[in-house]
Structures are given as C-alpha cells and as structure tokens.
Write a protein that holds these residues in place. Structure first.
Motif, PDB file in Angstrom:
ATOM      1  N   UNK A 255     -14.552   5.366  -4.964  1.00  0.00           N
ATOM      2  CA  UNK A 255     -15.020   6.527  -4.221  1.00  0.00           C
ATOM      3  C   UNK A 255     -16.533   6.565  -4.305  1.00  0.00           C
ATOM      4  N   UNK A 256     -17.198   6.689  -3.160  1.00  0.00           N
ATOM      5  CA  UNK A 256     -18.651   6.766  -3.091  1.00  0.00           C
ATOM      6  C   UNK A 256     -19.003   8.121  -2.505  1.00  0.00           C
ATOM      7  N   UNK A 257     -19.472   9.051  -3.368  1.00  0.00           N
ATOM      8  CA  UNK A 257     -19.682  10.417  -2.919  1.00  0.00           C
ATOM      9  C   UNK A 257     -18.356  11.094  -2.613  1.00  0.00           C
ATOM     10  N   UNK A 258     -18.395  12.150  -1.816  1.00  0.00           N
ATOM     11  CA  UNK A 258     -17.181  12.892  -1.474  1.00  0.00           C
ATOM     12  C   UNK A 258     -16.600  12.496  -0.122  1.00  0.00           C
ATOM     13  N   UNK A 259     -17.289  11.612   0.611  1.00  0.00           N
ATOM     14  CA  UNK A 259     -16.888  11.353   1.994  1.00  0.00           C
ATOM     15  C   UNK A 259     -16.407   9.932   2.245  1.00  0.00           C
ATOM     16  N   UNK A 260     -16.369   9.105   1.194  1.00  0.00           N
ATOM     17  CA  UNK A 260     -15.934   7.716   1.352  1.00  0.00           C
ATOM     18  C   UNK A 260     -15.009   7.340   0.211  1.00  0.00           C
ATOM     19  N   UNK A 261     -13.818   6.851   0.546  1.00  0.00           N
ATOM     20  CA  UNK A 261     -12.857   6.395  -0.457  1.00  0.00           C
ATOM     21  C   UNK A 261     -12.200   5.116   0.029  1.00  0.00           C
ATOM     22  N   UNK A 262     -12.048   4.150  -0.879  1.00  0.00           N
ATOM     23  CA  UNK A 262     -11.359   2.898  -0.587  1.00  0.00           C
ATOM     24  C   UNK A 262     -10.176   2.777  -1.531  1.00  0.00           C
ATOM     25  N   UNK A 263      -8.988   2.504  -0.998  1.00  0.00           N
ATOM     26  CA  UNK A 263      -7.805   2.433  -1.847  1.00  0.00           C
ATOM     27  C   UNK A 263      -6.728   1.548  -1.266  1.00  0.00           C
ATOM     28  N   UNK A 264      -5.659   1.364  -2.051  1.00  0.00           N
ATOM     29  CA  UNK A 264      -4.514   0.559  -1.645  1.00  0.00           C
ATOM     30  C   UNK A 264      -3.281   1.437  -1.504  1.00  0.00           C
ATOM     31  N   UNK A 265      -2.409   1.052  -0.575  1.00  0.00           N
ATOM     32  CA  UNK A 265      -1.133   1.719  -0.363  1.00  0.00           C
ATOM     33  C   UNK A 265      -0.019   0.671  -0.373  1.00  0.00           C
ATOM     34  N   UNK A 266       1.193   1.037  -0.839  1.00  0.00           N
ATOM     35  CA  UNK A 266       2.304   0.080  -0.795  1.00  0.00           C
ATOM     36  C   UNK A 266       2.611  -0.341   0.637  1.00  0.00           C
ATOM     37  N   UNK A 267       2.937  -1.622   0.819  1.00  0.00           N
ATOM     38  CA  UNK A 267       3.289  -2.115   2.143  1.00  0.00           C
ATOM     39  C   UNK A 267       4.547  -2.977   2.069  1.00  0.00           C
ATOM     40  N   UNK A 268       4.471  -4.126   1.417  1.00  0.00           N
ATOM     41  CA  UNK A 268       5.628  -4.995   1.218  1.00  0.00           C
ATOM     42  C   UNK A 268       5.619  -5.476  -0.231  1.00  0.00           C
ATOM     43  N   UNK A 269       6.570  -6.327  -0.568  1.00  0.00           N
ATOM     44  CA  UNK A 269       6.616  -6.854  -1.931  1.00  0.00           C
ATOM     45  C   UNK A 269       5.472  -7.821  -2.206  1.00  0.00           C
ATOM     46  N   UNK A 270       4.808  -8.292  -1.168  1.00  0.00           N
ATOM     47  CA  UNK A 270       3.730  -9.264  -1.362  1.00  0.00           C
ATOM     48  C   UNK A 270       2.383  -8.809  -0.811  1.00  0.00           C
ATOM     49  N   UNK A 271       2.369  -7.681  -0.117  1.00  0.00           N
ATOM     50  CA  UNK A 271       1.142  -7.214   0.506  1.00  0.00           C
ATOM     51  C   UNK A 271       0.906  -5.729   0.203  1.00  0.00           C
ATOM     52  N   UNK A 272      -0.364  -5.377   0.058  1.00  0.00           N
ATOM     53  CA  UNK A 272      -0.756  -3.972  -0.048  1.00  0.00           C
ATOM     54  C   UNK A 272      -1.646  -3.643   1.141  1.00  0.00           C
ATOM     55  N   UNK A 273      -1.590  -2.396   1.588  1.00  0.00           N
ATOM     56  CA  UNK A 273      -2.393  -1.935   2.713  1.00  0.00           C
ATOM     57  C   UNK A 273      -3.719  -1.401   2.190  1.00  0.00           C
ATOM     58  N   UNK A 274      -4.814  -1.864   2.772  1.00  0.00           N
ATOM     59  CA  UNK A 274      -6.142  -1.376   2.402  1.00  0.00           C
ATOM     60  C   UNK A 274      -6.509  -0.240   3.343  1.00  0.00           C
ATOM     61  N   UNK A 275      -6.805   0.918   2.763  1.00  0.00           N
ATOM     62  CA  UNK A 275      -7.161   2.101   3.557  1.00  0.00           C
ATOM     63  C   UNK A 275      -8.529   2.600   3.135  1.00  0.00           C
ATOM     64  N   UNK A 276      -9.254   3.166   4.096  1.00  0.00           N
ATOM     65  CA  UNK A 276     -10.549   3.759   3.812  1.00  0.00           C
ATOM     66  C   UNK A 276     -10.597   5.161   4.419  1.00  0.00           C
ATOM     67  N   UNK A 277     -11.186   6.091   3.676  1.00  0.00           N
ATOM     68  CA  UNK A 277     -11.342   7.459   4.176  1.00  0.00           C
ATOM     69  C   UNK A 277     -12.819   7.720   4.410  1.00  0.00           C
ATOM     70  N   UNK A 278     -13.134   8.132   5.635  1.00  0.00           N
ATOM     71  CA  UNK A 278     -14.480   8.546   5.987  1.00  0.00           C
ATOM     72  C   UNK A 278     -14.394   9.933   6.604  1.00  0.00           C
ATOM     73  N   UNK A 279     -15.102  10.896   6.009  1.00  0.00           N
ATOM     74  CA  UNK A 279     -15.095  12.270   6.517  1.00  0.00           C
ATOM     75  C   UNK A 279     -13.672  12.795   6.733  1.00  0.00           C
ATOM     76  N   UNK A 280     -12.840  12.688   5.688  1.00  0.00           N
ATOM     77  CA  UNK A 280     -11.485  13.265   5.649  1.00  0.00           C
ATOM     78  C   UNK A 280     -10.480  12.562   6.544  1.00  0.00           C
ATOM     79  N   UNK A 281     -10.871  11.494   7.220  1.00  0.00           N
ATOM     80  CA  UNK A 281      -9.948  10.754   8.082  1.00  0.00           C
ATOM     81  C   UNK A 281      -9.660   9.399   7.469  1.00  0.00           C
ATOM     82  N   UNK A 282      -8.362   9.087   7.314  1.00  0.00           N
ATOM     83  CA  UNK A 282      -7.952   7.808   6.749  1.00  0.00           C
ATOM     84  C   UNK A 282      -7.783   6.775   7.854  1.00  0.00           C
ATOM     85  N   UNK A 283      -8.207   5.547   7.560  1.00  0.00           N
ATOM     86  CA  UNK A 283      -8.087   4.442   8.504  1.00  0.00           C
ATOM     87  C   UNK A 283      -7.437   3.246   7.788  1.00  0.00           C
TER      88      UNK A 283
END
Length: 204
Positions: A82-110
């Motif tokens: 997390x960089x400040x309050x407006x940027x977050x980088x994280x992982x989410x479950x996807x499959x047994x071999x892959x994780x989903x990379x998500x980023x939040x900018x200004x309260x919106x996840x991508x």
C-alpha cells in the motif's frame, strides 16, 4: 522526475538499513529470516514506513517486489503493498496455479494480470502506472498485464509505504508471504523533492 521513495536489497541482511526519503519505520512487529535475508509478512508483522513530509501531486508510481508465498495456493485476499491511502497492490485467489493481481486506485479495484503461485521460489513482481493511464504489470521480467487508460488523470498523495496490513492482529505465526528486495518510486508534479537519505533506523 522519478525518485525512489523506499528501497532495500538486503545486502547486509538488516531490514533496518535501507534508503528512502526522510521518514521513520513504525514500531510494527518485524521478523527477518536470517538464512534468506527476507522479511516475513503476516498479521501483526509488517513493514510500515512513514514519510516526514507527504508527497503531493504524484502522477506516477513504480514498484518492484520479490515475494514468495508459503502455501500451495493463494486462498484469501493477500495485500502486498500500500502506497498512501489511494494505491494498493494485492493478490486474489484464482486457480490452483494462478493468483489474480489487483490494484486499487482511488477506491476502484482493477484486475491487471495473473501471477503463478510463488510457492517454491521468489517471483519478481513489477507494476508501473502513470496518470496518462498507461499501466504495466511484469512478472520475472515478462509483460503479463497492460492497460492504456487506468485511472487516467488521477493525482495521488503518498504519506507512507506499507507491506502487509498494520491494523491486523497477530492471530498466526505463519507468514502470509516472504518479502525480498523491494523498490518503490514515484513521479511528482512538484519541482522540489526531499533529499533521499540512507537510513539506519534505531532498534525499536
């Protein structure tokens, strides 16, 4: 101009010796793996660096982290950075071999790309974003995600850099992930920057 906000490559296996803009390491619990020179990130065990002066009008963020997840799969949401309050980088479950990379900018996840579950080796994860909307995700040097209009025109304020979740309680001794080398850079519209310092933080 791009400037390093916080960086460390653990040349001396000491987490309390790094370079960055003037700031302080919070008294959150930190555990260093002596054999690998890495930081163990888990609930209640984080790396949290607070800048003396927030960076305003940030128009670009670039980060590189080497991480290893101890489990066979990513089974729950896993905040990485997390960089400040407006940027977050994280992982989410996807499959047994892959994780989903998500980023939040200004309260919106991508959803920006996928990462093979780094269960047996460290993976180098690099993310680059600019206010033009150009966004890149690379894993071990290979481009795995791209967006040409992500949060176009946004400005960020950076007051701190966090690996893990400081407010989490220490409910388990098992690390959520191991953190190796890391680099966080920012580009600001401000003409003047605080001078970078080599920091040897006193033992807390």
């Amino acid at each position: 101009m791009w400037r390093s906000v916080l960086l460390h490559d653990f040349p001396d296996h000491n987490i309390r010796s790094f370079q960055g803009l003037p700031g302080t390491l919070s008294p959150s619990s930190l555990a260093l793996s002596p054999s690998e020179g890495t930081v163990l990130i888990a609930p209640g065990r984080t790396l949290h660096y607070v800048l003396d002066a927030p960076l305003l009008e940030v128009i670009g963020v670039s980060c590189l982290v080497r991480i290893k997840h101890p489990g066979p799969t990513v089974t729950t949401s896993l905040p990485i950075l997390r960089v400040g309050d407006e940027f977050t980088l994280g992982l989410e479950p996807l499959t047994t071999s892959q994780a989903l990379v998500r980023v939040r900018l200004h309260r919106t996840w991508h959803d920006i790309g996928q990462l093979p579950n780094p269960r047996t080796h460290f993976a180098e994860l690099r993310f680059d974003w600019h206010t033009s909307g150009k966004t890149y995700l690379r894993v071990d040097g290979r481009l795995v995600g791209y967006h040409d209009a992500l949060s176009r025109g946004s400005r960020l304020t950076i007051s701190d850099v966090t690996f893990g979740v400081p407010e989490s309680l220490a409910t388990s001794s098992d690390p959520h992930y191991q953190l190796g080398e890391f680099l966080v850079r920012a580009q600001s519209r401000r003409a003047r920057w605080p001078r970078r310092q080599a920091t040897a933080v006193r033992r807390l």
